[in-house]
Design a protein around this motif. Sequence first.
Motif, PDB file in Angstrom:
ATOM      1  N   HIS A 115       0.840  -1.207   0.000  1.00  0.00           N
ATOM      2  CA  HIS A 115       0.000   0.000   0.000  1.00  0.00           C
ATOM      3  C   HIS A 115       0.878   1.262   0.000  1.00  0.00           C
ATOM      4  O   HIS A 115       0.643   2.194  -0.761  1.00  0.00           O
ATOM      5  CB  HIS A 115      -0.890   0.036   1.258  1.00  0.00           C
ATOM      6  CG  HIS A 115      -2.228  -0.628   1.082  1.00  0.00           C
ATOM      7  ND1 HIS A 115      -3.120  -0.264   0.094  1.00  0.00           N
ATOM      8  CD2 HIS A 115      -2.849  -1.603   1.796  1.00  0.00           C
ATOM      9  CE1 HIS A 115      -4.224  -1.006   0.201  1.00  0.00           C
ATOM     10  NE2 HIS A 115      -4.084  -1.827   1.220  1.00  0.00           N
ATOM     11  N   GLY A 136      -8.813  -0.868   6.201  1.00  0.00           N
ATOM     12  CA  GLY A 136      -9.805  -1.537   7.041  1.00  0.00           C
ATOM     13  C   GLY A 136      -9.167  -2.221   8.243  1.00  0.00           C
ATOM     14  O   GLY A 136      -9.833  -2.496   9.237  1.00  0.00           O
ATOM     15  N   GLY A 162     -10.750   2.635   8.782  1.00  0.00           N
ATOM     16  CA  GLY A 162     -11.701   2.054   7.826  1.00  0.00           C
ATOM     17  C   GLY A 162     -12.777   1.239   8.522  1.00  0.00           C
ATOM     18  O   GLY A 162     -13.947   1.249   8.121  1.00  0.00           O
ATOM     19  N   ASP A 166     -16.796   1.681   8.384  1.00  0.00           N
ATOM     20  CA  ASP A 166     -17.702   0.564   8.073  1.00  0.00           C
ATOM     21  C   ASP A 166     -18.731   0.362   9.183  1.00  0.00           C
ATOM     22  O   ASP A 166     -19.908   0.121   8.916  1.00  0.00           O
ATOM     23  CB  ASP A 166     -16.889  -0.725   7.852  1.00  0.00           C
ATOM     24  CG  ASP A 166     -16.014  -0.641   6.602  1.00  0.00           C
ATOM     25  OD1 ASP A 166     -16.318   0.182   5.713  1.00  0.00           O
ATOM     26  OD2 ASP A 166     -15.024  -1.388   6.521  1.00  0.00           O
ATOM     27  N   GLY A 179     -17.161   2.985   3.970  1.00  0.00           N
ATOM     28  CA  GLY A 179     -16.330   4.160   3.692  1.00  0.00           C
ATOM     29  C   GLY A 179     -16.797   4.978   2.499  1.00  0.00           C
ATOM     30  O   GLY A 179     -17.068   6.181   2.621  1.00  0.00           O
ATOM     31  N   ASP A 183     -18.490   8.739   2.591  1.00  0.00           N
ATOM     32  CA  ASP A 183     -17.767   9.760   1.829  1.00  0.00           C
ATOM     33  C   ASP A 183     -18.751  10.533   0.929  1.00  0.00           C
ATOM     34  O   ASP A 183     -18.786  11.774   0.920  1.00  0.00           O
ATOM     35  CB  ASP A 183     -16.699   9.046   0.984  1.00  0.00           C
ATOM     36  CG  ASP A 183     -15.724   9.987   0.303  1.00  0.00           C
ATOM     37  OD1 ASP A 183     -15.865  11.211   0.465  1.00  0.00           O
ATOM     38  OD2 ASP A 183     -14.817   9.486  -0.396  1.00  0.00           O
ATOM     39  N   GLY A 269      -7.196   1.964   1.700  1.00  0.00           N
ATOM     40  CA  GLY A 269      -8.556   2.272   1.234  1.00  0.00           C
ATOM     41  C   GLY A 269      -9.096   3.615   1.689  1.00  0.00           C
ATOM     42  O   GLY A 269      -9.742   4.333   0.911  1.00  0.00           O
ATOM     43  N   ASN A 273     -10.722   8.631   0.487  1.00  0.00           N
ATOM     44  CA  ASN A 273     -11.744   9.552   0.999  1.00  0.00           C
ATOM     45  C   ASN A 273     -11.546  10.986   0.492  1.00  0.00           C
ATOM     46  O   ASN A 273     -10.487  11.591   0.690  1.00  0.00           O
ATOM     47  CB  ASN A 273     -11.730   9.528   2.532  1.00  0.00           C
ATOM     48  CG  ASN A 273     -12.880  10.307   3.121  1.00  0.00           C
ATOM     49  OD1 ASN A 273     -12.764  11.498   3.382  1.00  0.00           O
ATOM     50  ND2 ASN A 273     -14.008   9.639   3.292  1.00  0.00           N
ATOM     51  N   ASP A 301      -7.402  -2.087  -2.320  1.00  0.00           N
ATOM     52  CA  ASP A 301      -6.650  -3.314  -2.560  1.00  0.00           C
ATOM     53  C   ASP A 301      -6.565  -3.614  -4.060  1.00  0.00           C
ATOM     54  O   ASP A 301      -7.579  -3.604  -4.759  1.00  0.00           O
ATOM     55  CB  ASP A 301      -7.302  -4.488  -1.821  1.00  0.00           C
ATOM     56  CG  ASP A 301      -7.012  -4.413  -0.332  1.00  0.00           C
ATOM     57  OD1 ASP A 301      -6.178  -3.592   0.075  1.00  0.00           O
ATOM     58  OD2 ASP A 301      -7.625  -5.195   0.423  1.00  0.00           O
TER      59      ASP A 301
HETATM   60  O1  KG4 Z   1      -6.972  -0.977   1.814  1.00  0.00           O
HETATM   61  P1  KG4 Z   1      -8.332  -1.545   1.739  1.00  0.00           P
HETATM   62  O2  KG4 Z   1      -9.000  -1.643   0.397  1.00  0.00           O
HETATM   63  O3  KG4 Z   1      -8.366  -2.964   2.395  1.00  0.00           O
HETATM   64  C1  KG4 Z   1      -7.652  -3.242   3.561  1.00  0.00           C
HETATM   65  O4  KG4 Z   1      -6.434  -3.511   3.443  1.00  0.00           O
HETATM   66  O5  KG4 Z   1      -8.274  -3.133   4.637  1.00  0.00           O
HETATM   67  O6  KG4 Z   1      -9.260  -0.664   2.715  1.00  0.00           O
HETATM   68  C2  KG4 Z   1     -10.604  -0.966   2.900  1.00  0.00           C
HETATM   69  C3  KG4 Z   1     -11.199   0.069   3.821  1.00  0.00           C
HETATM   70  C4  KG4 Z   1     -12.656  -0.211   4.161  1.00  0.00           C
HETATM   71  O7  KG4 Z   1     -12.824  -0.055   5.556  1.00  0.00           O
HETATM   72  C5  KG4 Z   1     -13.415   0.846   3.388  1.00  0.00           C
HETATM   73  O8  KG4 Z   1     -14.638   1.246   3.983  1.00  0.00           O
HETATM   74  C6  KG4 Z   1     -12.413   1.986   3.394  1.00  0.00           C
HETATM   75  O9  KG4 Z   1     -11.166   1.372   3.189  1.00  0.00           O
HETATM   76  N1  KG4 Z   1     -12.677   2.955   2.320  1.00  0.00           N
HETATM   77  C7  KG4 Z   1     -12.994   4.250   2.545  1.00  0.00           C
HETATM   78  C8  KG4 Z   1     -13.236   4.835   1.278  1.00  0.00           C
HETATM   79  N2  KG4 Z   1     -13.038   3.866   0.327  1.00  0.00           N
HETATM   80  C9  KG4 Z   1     -12.695   2.734   0.988  1.00  0.00           C
HETATM   81  N3  KG4 Z   1     -13.099   4.944   3.692  1.00  0.00           N
HETATM   82  C10 KG4 Z   1     -13.450   6.239   3.603  1.00  0.00           C
HETATM   83  N4  KG4 Z   1     -13.713   6.869   2.435  1.00  0.00           N
HETATM   84  C11 KG4 Z   1     -13.621   6.213   1.248  1.00  0.00           C
HETATM   85  N5  KG4 Z   1     -13.878   6.836   0.093  1.00  0.00           N
END
Ligand code: KG4
Length: 337
Positions: A115, A136, A162, A166, A179, A183, A269, A273, A301
């Motif tokens: 990441h 997350g 995250g 959620d 998320g 947003d 993730g 935002n 991801d």
């Molecule tokens: O990095 P990621 O895709 O997976 C992990 O490694 O956890 O992050 C997923 C997290 C979820 O909790 C999702 O709700 C959050 O990122 N997320 C966001 C947005 N897009 C994804 N949180 C806030 N605003 C967003 N636009």
Amino acid sequence: MLLLALESSCDETAAAIVRDGREVLSNIISSQIDLHAIYGGVVPELASRRHLEVINPLVAEALQRAGVAATDLQGVAVTSGPGLTGALLVGVSFAKAFAYALKIPFIGVHHIEAHIQAIRLEQEVAYPFLGAAISGGHTHLYRVDGIGSYRLLGRTIDDAAGEAFDKVAKMLGLGYPGGPIIDKLAASHDASGVKFPRPLLNRDNHDFSFSGLKTAVLHHIQGLPEPLSGQQIGQIASAFQEAAVDVLTTKILRAAEQEGLERIVVAGGVACNSGLRQRFTALTASIKTQVFFPKPLLCADNAAMIAVAGDYYLSQGKSSGFDLNAVSSWPLEQVSL
Ligand code: KG4
Ligand code: ZN
């Protein structure tokens, strides 16, 4: 070096073909959101099974879109942790079998390292920088001195950011993952006087806490007559995002200042935002500190990000053995060259 990169640590199966850790020839993601949405969160067993179903056709499609034959590949990079063990094992096992059949090396990559280094697919950011991994499962700040060189500066002491997005979305009866929905709501609603606490904001460390913020939202909802109106849901989403963004931006900028770091890479993730991006941009407009975000596709991801560190390690002659295992918990500071 032409690599196949794979990611299956949670609820997305992803495959990418990347040249020299930089040039993305294909980057495809098969999301499992539909599968888990009715449960309001990821069901690990279902995630593993879906990864298993889609990984073969996904890799075939990644190769086809890149216009590359499997025999052109020179290595495989795969997320080997942290994440859901069963889910990770699908990618790790596939990578081993694929590499064995093609007689090419493979390497296990740390998901959070991927990441943070994803930004290199778009631009060079000089080291050292502050890497903020906000996803997350993580809300961790690192001093980054290079690929394989991380020092933890601060982290959440309870929920990840995250996870809080959620859970708050779930409380408001919104879908999963929350998320992106929060947003969107926050962009079109005003908090109108609703204000939530900013946990640990004034504490003299670089740690975060999102559990108390989540509970404050719950108490606020419980104090309102049911059912909530669309307007009220929008206000709460907006006020929650404001609090989360306030704490994240303030503490990340303060950590960078105290550590003498002039560049910040925000990844994971939650870095998608729009409120967080706008706030960082506004706060750094007139100061020396620069903030970098990978584009949203590379923040969430994906497999292309796995190729960045994978390519680097393989180029250094490092590779994994067939005893490589999936590791559910793996502190980033423990990765090394
Ligand atoms: O990095 P990621 O895709 O997976 C992990 O490694 O956890 O992050 C997923 C997290 C979820 O909790 C999702 O709700 C959050 O990122 N997320 C966001 C947005 N897009 C994804 N949180 C806030 N605003 C967003 N636009
Ligand atoms: Zn992630």
